[in-house]
Design a protein around this motif. Structure first.
Motif, PDB file in Angstrom:
ATOM      1  N   GLY A 197      71.752  34.939  37.390  1.00 50.27           N
ATOM      2  CA  GLY A 197      70.896  33.805  37.011  1.00 50.27           C
ATOM      3  C   GLY A 197      71.265  33.327  35.621  1.00 50.27           C
ATOM      4  O   GLY A 197      70.427  33.250  34.729  1.00 50.27           O
ATOM      5  N   THR A 198      72.528  32.966  35.461  1.00 48.98           N
ATOM      6  CA  THR A 198      73.065  32.741  34.106  1.00 48.98           C
ATOM      7  C   THR A 198      72.553  31.468  33.443  1.00 48.98           C
ATOM      8  O   THR A 198      72.536  31.362  32.219  1.00 48.98           O
ATOM      9  CB  THR A 198      74.611  32.776  34.156  1.00 48.98           C
ATOM     10  N   GLY A 199      72.133  30.460  34.216  1.00 53.51           N
ATOM     11  CA  GLY A 199      71.616  29.206  33.623  1.00 53.51           C
ATOM     12  C   GLY A 199      72.664  28.559  32.732  1.00 53.51           C
ATOM     13  O   GLY A 199      73.781  28.287  33.171  1.00 53.51           O
ATOM     14  N   ILE A 221      73.115  34.108  27.818  1.00 53.42           N
ATOM     15  CA  ILE A 221      73.153  35.567  27.641  1.00 53.42           C
ATOM     16  C   ILE A 221      74.597  36.070  27.696  1.00 53.42           C
ATOM     17  O   ILE A 221      75.079  36.728  26.770  1.00 53.42           O
ATOM     18  CB  ILE A 221      72.301  36.272  28.719  1.00 53.42           C
ATOM     19  N   ASP A 226      74.701  32.181  39.646  1.00 53.24           N
ATOM     20  CA  ASP A 226      73.488  31.350  39.677  1.00 53.24           C
ATOM     21  C   ASP A 226      73.421  30.674  41.042  1.00 53.24           C
ATOM     22  O   ASP A 226      74.447  30.385  41.653  1.00 53.24           O
ATOM     23  CB  ASP A 226      73.504  30.289  38.569  1.00 53.24           C
ATOM     24  N   ILE A 227      72.202  30.463  41.495  1.00 51.44           N
ATOM     25  CA  ILE A 227      72.020  29.796  42.786  1.00 51.44           C
ATOM     26  C   ILE A 227      72.150  28.281  42.625  1.00 51.44           C
ATOM     27  O   ILE A 227      72.325  27.557  43.600  1.00 51.44           O
ATOM     28  CB  ILE A 227      70.651  30.182  43.391  1.00 51.44           C
ATOM     29  N   THR A 287      75.865  31.849  43.904  1.00 50.85           N
ATOM     30  CA  THR A 287      75.389  32.743  44.957  1.00 50.85           C
ATOM     31  C   THR A 287      73.938  33.143  44.690  1.00 50.85           C
ATOM     32  O   THR A 287      73.403  32.916  43.607  1.00 50.85           O
ATOM     33  CB  THR A 287      76.292  34.003  45.073  1.00 50.85           C
ATOM     34  N   ASP A 288      73.325  33.755  45.708  1.00 48.50           N
ATOM     35  CA  ASP A 288      71.959  34.256  45.575  1.00 48.50           C
ATOM     36  C   ASP A 288      72.015  35.674  44.981  1.00 48.50           C
ATOM     37  O   ASP A 288      72.546  36.597  45.639  1.00 48.50           O
ATOM     38  CB  ASP A 288      71.314  34.259  46.974  1.00 48.50           C
ATOM     39  N   ARG A 289      71.542  35.820  43.785  1.00 46.84           N
ATOM     40  CA  ARG A 289      71.567  37.101  43.053  1.00 46.84           C
ATOM     41  C   ARG A 289      72.971  37.731  43.039  1.00 46.84           C
ATOM     42  O   ARG A 289      73.853  37.250  42.360  1.00 46.84           O
ATOM     43  CB  ARG A 289      70.515  38.067  43.634  1.00 46.84           C
ATOM     44  N   ASN A 344      67.968  37.457  33.393  1.00 41.16           N
ATOM     45  CA  ASN A 344      66.672  36.837  33.076  1.00 41.16           C
ATOM     46  C   ASN A 344      66.357  35.965  34.294  1.00 41.16           C
ATOM     47  O   ASN A 344      66.637  34.775  34.308  1.00 41.16           O
ATOM     48  CB  ASN A 344      66.777  36.011  31.787  1.00 41.16           C
ATOM     49  N   PRO A 398      64.127  34.101  37.507  1.00 39.50           N
ATOM     50  CA  PRO A 398      62.820  33.433  37.545  1.00 39.50           C
ATOM     51  C   PRO A 398      61.774  34.527  37.731  1.00 39.50           C
ATOM     52  O   PRO A 398      61.974  35.415  38.557  1.00 39.50           O
ATOM     53  CB  PRO A 398      62.914  32.537  38.790  1.00 39.50           C
ATOM     54  N   VAL A 456      63.394  26.102  39.832  1.00 36.67           N
ATOM     55  CA  VAL A 456      64.186  27.221  40.378  1.00 36.67           C
ATOM     56  C   VAL A 456      64.437  28.283  39.299  1.00 36.67           C
ATOM     57  O   VAL A 456      64.660  29.456  39.611  1.00 36.67           O
ATOM     58  CB  VAL A 456      65.511  26.707  41.010  1.00 36.67           C
ATOM     59  N   ALA A 457      64.368  27.863  38.050  1.00 31.94           N
ATOM     60  CA  ALA A 457      64.582  28.805  36.946  1.00 31.94           C
ATOM     61  C   ALA A 457      63.299  29.533  36.561  1.00 31.94           C
ATOM     62  O   ALA A 457      63.335  30.563  35.885  1.00 31.94           O
ATOM     63  CB  ALA A 457      65.132  28.062  35.725  1.00 31.94           C
ATOM     64  N   TRP A 466      61.480  39.980  46.753  1.00 26.58           N
ATOM     65  CA  TRP A 466      62.625  39.346  46.078  1.00 26.58           C
ATOM     66  C   TRP A 466      63.231  40.339  45.069  1.00 26.58           C
ATOM     67  O   TRP A 466      64.438  40.548  45.017  1.00 26.58           O
ATOM     68  CB  TRP A 466      62.154  38.071  45.357  1.00 26.58           C
TER      69      TRP A 466
HETATM   70  C1  LIG Z   1      64.807  32.104  33.728  1.00 23.62           C
HETATM   71  S1  LIG Z   1      66.302  31.218  34.078  1.00 23.62           S
HETATM   72  C2  LIG Z   1      67.403  32.084  32.976  1.00 23.62           C
HETATM   73  C3  LIG Z   1      68.578  31.269  32.518  1.00 23.62           C
HETATM   74  C4  LIG Z   1      69.417  31.954  31.436  1.00 23.62           C
HETATM   75  N1  LIG Z   1      69.938  33.212  31.898  1.00 23.62           N
HETATM   76  C5  LIG Z   1      68.579  32.166  30.179  1.00 23.62           C
HETATM   77  O1  LIG Z   1      68.170  33.315  29.954  1.00 23.62           O
HETATM   78  O2  LIG Z   1      68.344  31.207  29.442  1.00 23.62           O
HETATM   79  C6  LIG Z   1      66.702  31.836  35.692  1.00 23.62           C
HETATM   80  C7  LIG Z   1      68.022  31.362  36.270  1.00 23.62           C
HETATM   81  O3  LIG Z   1      68.183  32.012  37.542  1.00 23.62           O
HETATM   82  C8  LIG Z   1      68.672  31.092  38.496  1.00 23.62           C
HETATM   83  N2  LIG Z   1      68.244  31.541  39.817  1.00 23.62           N
HETATM   84  C9  LIG Z   1      67.073  31.328  40.464  1.00 23.62           C
HETATM   85  N3  LIG Z   1      67.066  31.940  41.656  1.00 23.62           N
HETATM   86  C10 LIG Z   1      68.260  32.571  41.776  1.00 23.62           C
HETATM   87  C11 LIG Z   1      68.865  33.375  42.779  1.00 23.62           C
HETATM   88  N4  LIG Z   1      68.221  33.669  43.911  1.00 23.62           N
HETATM   89  N5  LIG Z   1      70.114  33.842  42.587  1.00 23.62           N
HETATM   90  C12 LIG Z   1      70.795  33.542  41.429  1.00 23.62           C
HETATM   91  N6  LIG Z   1      70.268  32.800  40.442  1.00 23.62           N
HETATM   92  C13 LIG Z   1      69.020  32.314  40.603  1.00 23.62           C
HETATM   93  C14 LIG Z   1      68.100  29.753  38.064  1.00 23.62           C
HETATM   94  O4  LIG Z   1      68.854  28.680  38.559  1.00 23.62           O
HETATM   95  C15 LIG Z   1      68.141  29.872  36.525  1.00 23.62           C
HETATM   96  O5  LIG Z   1      69.346  29.388  36.025  1.00 23.62           O
END
Ligand SMILES: C[S@@+](CC[C@H](N)C(=O)[O-])C[C@H]1O[C@@H](n2cnc3c(N)ncnc32)[C@H](O)[C@@H]1O
Length: 302
Positions: free
Chosen positions: A132-134, A138, A156-157, A187-189, A203, A205, A227-228, A239
């Motif tokens: 979930g790198t956004g 990080i 990241d998804i 990808t998902d996770r 980090n 959601p 989604v974040a 989850w």
């Molecule tokens: C809380 S944000 C964190 C972003 C960044 N890592 C930060 O700390 O600023 C969560 C991130 O997880 C991603 N995300 C949400 N569901 C996800 C999943 N199932 N698999 C991978 N990434 C996911 C979102 O798109 C978002 O970029």
């Protein structure tokens, strides 16, 4: 035609919109807004000193008007400027990514410590994963902190978020060792990731869409990508259960997982992590003394 100078216009704007500005940007002073405006003008190569001296005629679609329109809507200043500071770097941000938060810097500090410990234990390149790198805040901060080359994967998804992360990697490339690498994967996770890692950070959601919504600031809910932020209440713990299962699989022996989470749910998530084979689980608090981080390890001997 207006006979206002821009300086007078700006002063009047701040006075007329004082209440709204305080609502959207608590504690903001005109000086800070002037700084934000300066940054904005820099982008459009507008000389701010000339601007403040000159007569100002508001025109539709001008960059300056756009700044005030975004402000009137309560758009986070980081999205207006398209920049956010995190740890030791400036990151590009837009509404496709979460604005990196200062408390997440603690997660980076914990990650640096773990990577440095691994550096003493092995001669090979370190392997790091960020789920979930956004914006990449990080992983790209961690990559700057360790002498040893790091092979990193950042998932990241959201394809749009990954585009921002890749741009940040490009912008920060000179601060990162040449021999380090980051692969950004949609990808998902950890789905379909077969590599094993010394350190996994995340980090994810972590706000329950209904149960925790009340405490979310309006501006966050309105502007930052859902989604974040949110997970469904009903599937929240399953989850994380899947996440811990795949994290356990993806860690090398002695590997460590560091995650940010919600103060109300981290204790229960700690139990779930244990149920999935992770051990030495610790819950760490943030600067406001709220439970904020979970550290868990993969050890054969528990
Ligand atoms: C809380 S944000 C964190 C972003 C960044 N890592 C930060 O700390 O600023 C969560 C991130 O997880 C991603 N995300 C949400 N569901 C996800 C999943 N199932 N698999 C991978 N990434 C996911 C979102 O798109 C978002 O970029």
């Amino acid at each position: 035609m207006s006979s206002f100078s821009f300086g007078e216009f700006a002063e009047k704007y701040f006075k007329d919109h004082k209440d709204d500005l305080q609502k959207h940007y608590p504690g903001i002073a005109p000086r800070r807004l002037k700084q934000e405006l300066e940054h904005f003008c820099l982008e459009f190569q507008i000389n701010i000193e000339d601007l403040f001296e000159s007569r100002y005629v508001p025109t539709l679609n001008s960059p300056i008007q756009r700044f005030f329109d975004l402000l009137a809507k309560g758009t986070p200043l980081e999205y207006i400027r398209e920049k956010a500071y995190f740890y030791r770097s400036e990151f590009t941000v837009n509404p496709d990514v979460l604005i990196p938060r200062s408390e997440t810097e603690i997660l980076v500090e914990l990650g640096v410590q773990e990577l440095k410990d691994w550096q003493k234990k092995t001669d090979e390149n370190l392997r790091l994963c960020d789920i979930g790198t956004g914006s990449g805040a990080i992983v790209l901060s961690l990559l700057q902190e360790v002498d040893r080359p790091i092979d990193a994967i950042a998932t990241d998804i959201s394809r749009k978020a990954l585009k921002v992360a890749k741009r940040n990697f490009f912008n920060l490339r000179y601060k990162i060792q040449k021999k380090s690498s980051v692969h950004f994967i949609e990808t998902d996770r950890l789905k379909d990731i077969t590599e094993k890692f010394h350190v996994i950070v995340s980090n994810p959601p972590y706000i329950m869409k209904n149960n925790d919504r009340e405490l979310v600031h309006d501006q966050v809910d309105l502007f930052e990508p859902h989604v974040a932020l949110y997970l469904n209440d009903e599937t929240y713990f399953s989850w994380f259960n899947s996440l811990f299962k795949s994290v356990y699989e993806a860690l090398l022996e002695d590997g460590v997982f560091i995650m940010e989470g919600h103060e109300d749910h981290l204790q229960k998530l700690g139990d779930l992590a244990r149920e999935n084979g992770l051990s030495h689980v610790e819950i760490i608090q943030d600067y406001t003394e709220r439970d904020r981080f979970l550290i868990a390890r993969k050890k054969w001997i528990k």
